[in-house]
Design a protein around this motif. Structure first.
Motif, PDB file in Angstrom:
ATOM      1  N   ALA A 180       0.818  -1.114  -0.031  1.00  0.00           N
ATOM      2  CA  ALA A 180      -0.136  -0.005  -0.155  1.00  0.00           C
ATOM      3  C   ALA A 180       1.012   1.330  -0.051  1.00  0.00           C
ATOM      4  O   ALA A 180       1.909   1.362   0.678  1.00  0.00           O
ATOM      5  N   PHE A 181       0.324   2.235  -0.744  1.00  0.00           N
ATOM      6  CA  PHE A 181       1.245   3.734  -0.573  1.00  0.00           C
ATOM      7  C   PHE A 181       0.018   4.699   0.050  1.00  0.00           C
ATOM      8  O   PHE A 181      -1.113   4.485  -0.195  1.00  0.00           O
ATOM      9  N   SER A 182       0.846   5.494   0.884  1.00  0.00           N
ATOM     10  CA  SER A 182      -0.035   6.473   1.580  1.00  0.00           C
ATOM     11  C   SER A 182      -0.024   7.907   0.655  1.00  0.00           C
ATOM     12  O   SER A 182       0.968   8.359   0.172  1.00  0.00           O
ATOM     13  N   ARG A 183      -0.832   8.578   0.883  1.00  0.00           N
ATOM     14  CA  ARG A 183      -0.677  10.014   0.365  1.00  0.00           C
ATOM     15  C   ARG A 183       0.168  10.669   1.177  1.00  0.00           C
ATOM     16  O   ARG A 183       0.461  11.972   0.809  1.00  0.00           O
ATOM     17  N   VAL A 184       0.684  10.254   2.275  1.00  0.00           N
ATOM     18  CA  VAL A 184       1.432  11.219   3.362  1.00  0.00           C
ATOM     19  C   VAL A 184       3.128  11.046   2.605  1.00  0.00           C
ATOM     20  O   VAL A 184       3.734  11.878   2.610  1.00  0.00           O
ATOM     21  N   ASP A 185       3.222   9.932   2.009  1.00  0.00           N
ATOM     22  CA  ASP A 185       4.742   9.654   1.471  1.00  0.00           C
ATOM     23  C   ASP A 185       4.717   9.400  -0.161  1.00  0.00           C
ATOM     24  O   ASP A 185       5.730   9.280  -0.551  1.00  0.00           O
TER      25      ASP A 185
END
Length: 625
Positions: A403-408
């Motif tokens: 998963a990828f976060s909008r934070v990173d």
């Protein structure tokens, strides 16, 4: 390329556009035996629309794909014939690299890069059916009846699902000009009972550059110090060129205005919604009627072709009208059209039917990536392909989802936007979509994501070595600057005005000042002359944003704990008071995976999020009891 002998794989990817190429590459690098099925293997790496990569927001995606070992950045650097850093005068957080590309070099580069990946097999065939047992997908069926069995299926069909090409009032089935649509596969996908819609995109007429009077035009060269896409690239390898600039005029607009009823879109032949931010020339004439001129960039499609892409005049007008209005532009009075512009309309699924891993909710082993999810652009497609490919491989190999976060990452921003908010028009990445854009810049994509790629085992030794060397240099240089302290008088001696308040500042703190560059303080720091230009530039960017990023980290930490709370897949939103019937219906359909996703759904209030959190906490306490 390989001939497939055994029709059993871990992952099968349908479609070899930018999403399909990145999906297959990522799955194979993750250790999955992968089949990439495309109508024609020679189409792998084809740039269907404009011959360019990157731009604002889009350039961030390409750098992130590259930081994770993807194909697009390397191919763009090999094929780049003009590099420009957009928003150069603004801060690094909103700058975006862009490259004009040689179509043929790009295509060849992607094919070469794919051929070097073990575990990846390319097969030329048409997929007409999916192998499905209940809610589980386990492969595909080809037009000749061959069955390719796989544990995960990734669909990257681009504009080919029920694609229709429109030129004026003439329409025909097609995935793009000269290629058949995938109608049988589209019918099969519609059986899944997902929410579908129609979108459209368009292209301008292609021009014969030998019939353009370039002497009448303003010419735009590339940057003298090109910003590359791949962290492995140092400089361009292809010959660099300039692009021409011309403009529409009142005569152009008069011809278009008189013939609007003949346009496929304005004549009522197209139902699909087009991109607002990339309007056709018909749209520009109607929506911006107060303007009597629009800029047009004349972009050569390669070093060994005379074909030119006139960026800014995409159209679905009849060919005769295209010929008339194009010849009103300065320098194009005698131009010859080698391929007419056209609009293409195609099926897409509501991306809210997908999880954050790009798997289809309610099914096992089926993933979607690219324009089928309502996006537009090579870069958006490639980034989705990478996510879908990694997760398809993880599913097949029994590994945890990725998963990828909008934070990173901008990848995380896009995936979250799509799966929580859906689309009402073709989705395009912009820097304004990222709340934490000061931290997730183009320049530090490798620092953010390459460690993730290392942990997943998807990066080759060359990339790991280059990253380690860079990080070692950065750490050494940062320690050097942080360990050198300046008094206010010493700062004044450098020619910088500061208060004589007795406050001492390190070299890194001084670099955060707008008017202090590395070269200014370098003579005052022993050993700083050994720091190379790339590292000193990176230090300046890090210092500039350090205080803002620390503040952002605190903000993120404050909300992250609650926002990461998972919402059970079978959570009953109707089981307690406080939510309106409208919100109950919205949440029951969207099925957000956590409170963060829920909070970003349209119409969801902080009070509603707090109610759901309280209900989850109550259930957890009862479970413990």
């Amino acid at each position: 390329m390989f001939h497939v002998k055994h029709q059993e794989f871990d992952v099968v990817v349908i479609g070899a556009g930018h999403a399909g190429a990145e999906a297959a590459s990522a799955a194979a690098r993750y250790g999955a035996k992968t089949a990439l099925v495309t109508l024609k293997s020679t189409d792998l790496g084809t740039m269907s629309c404009n011959p360019a990569i990157g731009g604002l927001g889009k350039g961030h995606l390409v750098r992130e794909i590259d930081a994770l070992g993807g194909l697009m950045g390397l191919a763009a650097d090999r094929a780049g014939i003009q590099f420009r850093l957009l928003n150069r005068r603004k801060g690094p957080a909103v700058q975006g690299p862009r490259a004009q590309a040689d179509r043929e070099i790009f295509r060849q580069s992607v094919q070469e890069l794919v051929s070097e990946i073990g575990n990846l097999h390319v097969k030329s065939a048409e997929v007409v059916d999916l192998i499905q047992t209940g809610s589980v997908f386990s492969g595909v069926v080809l037009k000749d009846g061959t069955r390719i069995v796989a544990k995960s299926v990734v669909l990257t069909s681009g504009t080919f699902l029920n694609g229709i090409v429109h030129i004026g009032d003439v329409s025909h089935s097609g995935g793009r000009m000269g290629d058949d649509a995938s109608n049988r596969l589209a019918d099969r996908i519609r059986e899944l009972d997902l929410k579908f819609g129609r979108l459209k995109t368009g292209t301008p007429p292609r021009l014969d550059g030998s019939t353009i009077d370039w002497g009448l035009l303003e010419m735009q060269p590339g940057d003298e110090d090109p910003t590359m896409f791949s962290f492995l690239s140092k400089r361009p390898t292809a010959r660099q060129i300039s692009c021409g600039i011309t403009h529409t005029n009142p005569k152009t607009h008069e011809i278009i205005g008189k013939n609007l009823s003949l346009s496929a879109m304005y004549g009522g032949h197209i139902d699909g919604v087009g991109p607002r931010y990339c309007p056709s020339i018909e749209d520009k004439v109607v929506r911006f009627s107060d303007k009597d001129s629009h800029q047009v960039f004349l972009e050569p499609e390669g070093l060994n072709t005379t074909t030119v892409y006139p960026n800014g005049i995409s159209t679905s007008l009849p060919v005769s009208v295209q010929e008339d209005y194009v010849k009103t532009l300065r320098g194009l009075e005698s131009v010859r059209i080698v391929q007419p512009g056209y609009a293409i309309e195609y099926d897409y699924i509501d991306p809210r039917a997908l999880t954050s891993h790009l798997s289809v909710k309610g099914f096992d082993g089926l993933y979607f990536a690219g324009q089928i999810n309502g996006t537009t652009g090579y870069e958006e497609a490639g980034a989705q392909g990478l996510v879908a490919g990694l997760n398809a491989a993880a599913n097949a190999l029994g590994k945890d989802p990725v998963a990828f976060s909008r934070v990173d990452s901008y990848i995380g921003v896009m995936i979250d936007d799509l799966t929580t908010r859906g689309v009402t028009e073709p989705y395009r990445m912009f820097t304004s979509r990222a709340e934490f854009r000061l931290a997730i810049r183009v320049d530090n994509a490798d620092q953010r994501l390459t460690p993730i790629g290392r942990d997943l085992g998807i990066l080759n030794q060359q990339r790991l070595q280059a990253f380690d060397e860079k990080m070692e240099k950065l750490e050494s240089a940062e320690n050097l600057l942080s360990g050198t302290v300046f008094t206010p008088n010493q700062v004044c001696d450098l020619g910088v005005n500061v208060k004589l308040d007795g406050v001492k500042r390190s070299g890194m703190q001084l670099l955060s000042f707008k008017d202090i560059e590395f070269d200014l303080i370098k003579p005052a720091i022993p050993g700083a002359d050994l720091v190379d230009l790339e590292i000193s530039g990176q230090l300046k960017k890090q210092a500039t944003y350090a205080s803002y990023i620390e503040r952002q980290k605190r903000d993120v930490a404050a909300i992250k704990k609650d926002m990461e709370v998972s919402i059970p897949a079978d959570f009953d939103y109707s089981n307690f008071s406080g939510l309106s019937n409208e919100l109950v219906a919205k949440l029951s359909e969207a099925r957000p995976e956590n409170l963060a996703q829920m909070s970003r759904l349209e119409g969801i209030t902080p009070a509603a999020t707090a109610l759901v959190l309280a209900k989850i906490r109550q259930a957890e306490k009862r479970g413990l009891g």
